[in-house]
Design a protein around this motif. Structure first.
Motif, PDB file in Angstrom:
ATOM      1  N   SER A 102      39.208  45.359  55.148  1.00  0.00           N
ATOM      2  CA  SER A 102      39.891  44.152  54.673  1.00  0.00           C
ATOM      3  C   SER A 102      39.427  42.851  55.331  1.00  0.00           C
ATOM      4  O   SER A 102      39.817  41.765  54.897  1.00  0.00           O
ATOM      5  N   ARG A 105      35.539  40.074  53.258  1.00  0.00           N
ATOM      6  CA  ARG A 105      35.948  39.500  51.967  1.00  0.00           C
ATOM      7  C   ARG A 105      35.123  38.278  51.564  1.00  0.00           C
ATOM      8  O   ARG A 105      35.592  37.418  50.833  1.00  0.00           O
ATOM      9  N   GLY A 106      33.876  38.231  52.029  1.00  0.00           N
ATOM     10  CA  GLY A 106      33.018  37.105  51.649  1.00  0.00           C
ATOM     11  C   GLY A 106      32.430  37.299  50.253  1.00  0.00           C
ATOM     12  O   GLY A 106      32.182  38.431  49.820  1.00  0.00           O
ATOM     13  N   VAL A 107      32.235  36.180  49.542  1.00  0.00           N
ATOM     14  CA  VAL A 107      31.609  36.208  48.206  1.00  0.00           C
ATOM     15  C   VAL A 107      30.571  35.091  48.146  1.00  0.00           C
ATOM     16  O   VAL A 107      30.875  33.950  48.496  1.00  0.00           O
ATOM     17  N   ALA A 118      29.355  40.314  46.665  1.00  0.00           N
ATOM     18  CA  ALA A 118      30.700  40.383  47.261  1.00  0.00           C
ATOM     19  C   ALA A 118      30.732  41.451  48.331  1.00  0.00           C
ATOM     20  O   ALA A 118      30.243  42.571  48.117  1.00  0.00           O
ATOM     21  N   GLN A 119      31.318  41.126  49.475  1.00  0.00           N
ATOM     22  CA  GLN A 119      31.535  42.157  50.488  1.00  0.00           C
ATOM     23  C   GLN A 119      32.573  43.146  49.962  1.00  0.00           C
ATOM     24  O   GLN A 119      33.497  42.764  49.222  1.00  0.00           O
ATOM     25  N   CYS A 122      36.533  42.887  49.450  1.00  0.00           N
ATOM     26  CA  CYS A 122      37.141  41.866  48.576  1.00  0.00           C
ATOM     27  C   CYS A 122      38.200  42.471  47.665  1.00  0.00           C
ATOM     28  O   CYS A 122      38.080  43.618  47.201  1.00  0.00           O
ATOM     29  N   ASP A 126      39.500  37.515  45.013  1.00  0.00           N
ATOM     30  CA  ASP A 126      38.503  36.831  45.849  1.00  0.00           C
ATOM     31  C   ASP A 126      37.267  36.513  45.018  1.00  0.00           C
ATOM     32  O   ASP A 126      36.701  35.418  45.117  1.00  0.00           O
ATOM     33  N   VAL A 127      36.831  37.469  44.227  1.00  0.00           N
ATOM     34  CA  VAL A 127      35.615  37.283  43.422  1.00  0.00           C
ATOM     35  C   VAL A 127      35.883  36.282  42.299  1.00  0.00           C
ATOM     36  O   VAL A 127      35.083  35.368  42.058  1.00  0.00           O
ATOM     37  N   GLU A 130      35.949  32.582  43.587  1.00  0.00           N
ATOM     38  CA  GLU A 130      34.650  31.990  43.920  1.00  0.00           C
ATOM     39  C   GLU A 130      33.775  31.797  42.681  1.00  0.00           C
ATOM     40  O   GLU A 130      33.082  30.788  42.555  1.00  0.00           O
ATOM     41  N   GLY A 147      41.427  46.307  44.963  1.00  0.00           N
ATOM     42  CA  GLY A 147      40.146  46.219  45.659  1.00  0.00           C
ATOM     43  C   GLY A 147      38.973  46.361  44.697  1.00  0.00           C
ATOM     44  O   GLY A 147      39.009  47.197  43.797  1.00  0.00           O
TER      45      GLY A 147
END
Ligand code: FAD
Length: 471
Positions: A102, A105-107, A118-119, A122, A126-127, A130, A147
């Motif tokens: 968790s 969560r980078g995109v 996407a990590q 995410c 989150d996706v 962005e 998820g």
């Protein structure tokens, strides 16, 4: 500390070993009783109550490599938590080493290539957040707190599926930490057998750390929302759904729900808890065309609520979130359908009228379109004859109500499964659905998946999933 081996035997793990893991992941190794342990171990389905022995909160591929090597060297049971939304609670296991993704969560959006990287920790939202900055979207699901990893590894469908296929059909590549703790790339060019297997075969083949999604121009404004009528109108609304869905353009996705009315502000207070039938619609093309496409729904009969309007796509993607809170008790039964049969419509009404909880629903999702035109061999998701998903979705609050609600879902499913394509969605399988149902979900792909499993995970390290045994 007490911990489990891969085979489920309880062993003692020496303190110096725990300390060595702690040193490699400073501040990110959590044990029972530590702050954050309860949050990490808990999952969406309140029926699931399992206690991993160690939680490792990974920041990136390096941490995942460390943990997989640690699990390998000490023969530990490993589980992986993405968004924790799997109904069977596959993200967590008693006595295991849990990789909690968790924090990943980078995109990153590449607007030239139209790819989002996407990590793997995410959530769908989150996706969407962005990618929508650029008016782009990936093919994801209906609830923004789900998820991306579990959804994609099992197939994935949502409002864009009718246009572009399963989520897994729209993945360009993945970064994966394998059972021997190597970071590899899986794509059509690199390790294509692994890439094929990951797109539907679940988390059986490694820990995915990043996913590259193909992006499409969508929104930011779309037409979407819900219209609701009293359940007495169900025969007519079901017929409207059946006929509209048959001819709907791929930009339009329709879902029908029968359930007790939730206490939503857009529904009159005196209707809360009373039986309703509702149509969920989302048109992801030009909004002016969308308004025309949904006009027959908005003008139909006398709705008790209507929030089918122009709205941001990202908002549509979270419209259902409040109906699916974490911690409630859930039990689902599901099938793919080739069509909406009039006899099925009658049964939907019968079983909706027997719902035992204010939170349960019988749902028909429309998914037919692009996925039907792609070849069966493209990915193990298969089920390319599926045009709808039937989900008997039971949800309730108290453990004492488990029996009644599980029985309701089971009886409804038993009566309606005759309408199935013969296939089912692996991501909707509950804890009590065993290898036979996994076979039903994966069909002919199962044998090839077992061969890929043998190559990439011969000792079955990744087993807390709908498990495929290596052959
Ligand atoms: C409210 C709700 C709405 C949903 N809506 C949709 C929908 O619209 N469309 C749809 O297709 N599905 C939907 N689903 C089903 C969803 O796709 C599955 O529940 C999926 O497993 C959730 O993924 P997760 O990462 O949250 O799950 P988790 O419970 O975290 O994990 C599920 C499985 O994936 C494995 N896994 C997780 N992360 C990784 C990783 N990084 N590498 C390898 N394995 C990993 C886990 O070990 C586990 O076996 C929904 C589910 C819920 C609860």
């Amino acid at each position: 500390m007490k911990i489990k081996t891969r085979e489920g035997r309880e062993i003692e793990l020496k303190q110096d070993k725990v300390d060595s893991l702690r040193m490699q992941l400073p501040g990110r190794v959590i044990l029972p009783g530590d702050t954050g342990y309860e949050e990490s171990r808990s999952v969406w389905n309140g029926m699931i109550d399992r206690r991993p022995s160690i939680v490792a909160r990974c920041l990136g591929s390096a941490d995942v490599i460390t943990c997989v090597r640690f699990a390998h060297d000490n023969d530990l049971l490993l589980c992986i938590k993405g968004g924790g939304h799997n109904i069977a609670g596959l993200a967590t296991a008693d006595g295991a080493l849990m990789l909690d993704m968790s924090l990943m969560r980078g995109v990153w959006v590449d607007t030239q290539q139209k790819i989002a990287h996407a990590q793997a920790g995410c959530l769908l939202g989150d996706v969407d957040r962005e990618t929508q900055v650029y008016g782009l979207a990936a093919v994801l699901g209906f609830v923004s707190l789900t998820g991306i990893a579990g959804l994609t590894l099992g197939g994935g469908f949502g409002y864009l599926t009718r246009r572009w296929g399963w989520t897994a059909d729209n993945v360009a590549g993945m970064d994966v930490v394998t059972a021997d703790a190597r970071l590899v790339r899986a794509s059509n060019e690199e390790n294509p057998d692994l890439f094929w297997a990951l797109r539907g075969g679940g988390g059986n083949f490694g820990v995915v750390t990043g996913i590259d999604y193909a992006l499409y121009s969508v929104g930011p404004e779309i037409v979407g929302g819900v219209v609701a009528w009293p359940a007495t109108e169900a025969p007519k609304v079901l017929e409207l759904y059946r006929t509209l869905a048959e001819t709907a353009p791929p930009e339009l996705t329709l879902a029908l729900l029968m359930r007790p009315a939730p206490p939503a502000p857009w529904l009159p207070k005196d209707r809360h808890g009373t039986p309703i039938v509702a149509l969920l619609a989302c048109y992801t093309g030009n909004p002016a065309e969308g308004e025309k496409a949904v006009a027959p729904i908005k003008s139909f009969g006398s709705p008790i609520g209507d929030i089918l309007v122009r709205r941001p796509y990202a908002q549509m993607q979270s419209l259902l979130d409040a109906t699916q809170p974490k911690g409630r008790r859930y039990y689902w039964k599901s099938e793919y359908l080739p069509r909406i049969d009039p006899d099925l419509c009658e049964k939907v009404q019968v079983h909706a009228s027997r719902i035992r909880s204010p939170h349960s629903a019988v749902i028909l999702f429309q998914i037919g379109g692009a996925l039907n035109r792609l070849g069966e061999e493209i990915s193990p998701v298969g089920n390319r004859d599926a045009r709808y998903v039937l989900n008997v979705a039971s949800a309730w609050e108290q453990p004492g109500e488990d029996g009644a609600n599980i029985t309701w879902a089971g009886e409804a499913w038993n009566d309606m499964k005759v309408f199935s394509t013969g296939g089912t969605y692996i991501n909707f399988l509950t804890e009590d659905e065993g290898p036979e149902r996994t076979k039903t979900a994966l069909g002919k792909a199962l044998h090839r998946l077992a061969q890929v499993k043998k190559r990439w995970d011969p000792d079955n390290m990744f087993r807390t999933n709908h498990n495929i045994k290596p052959v």
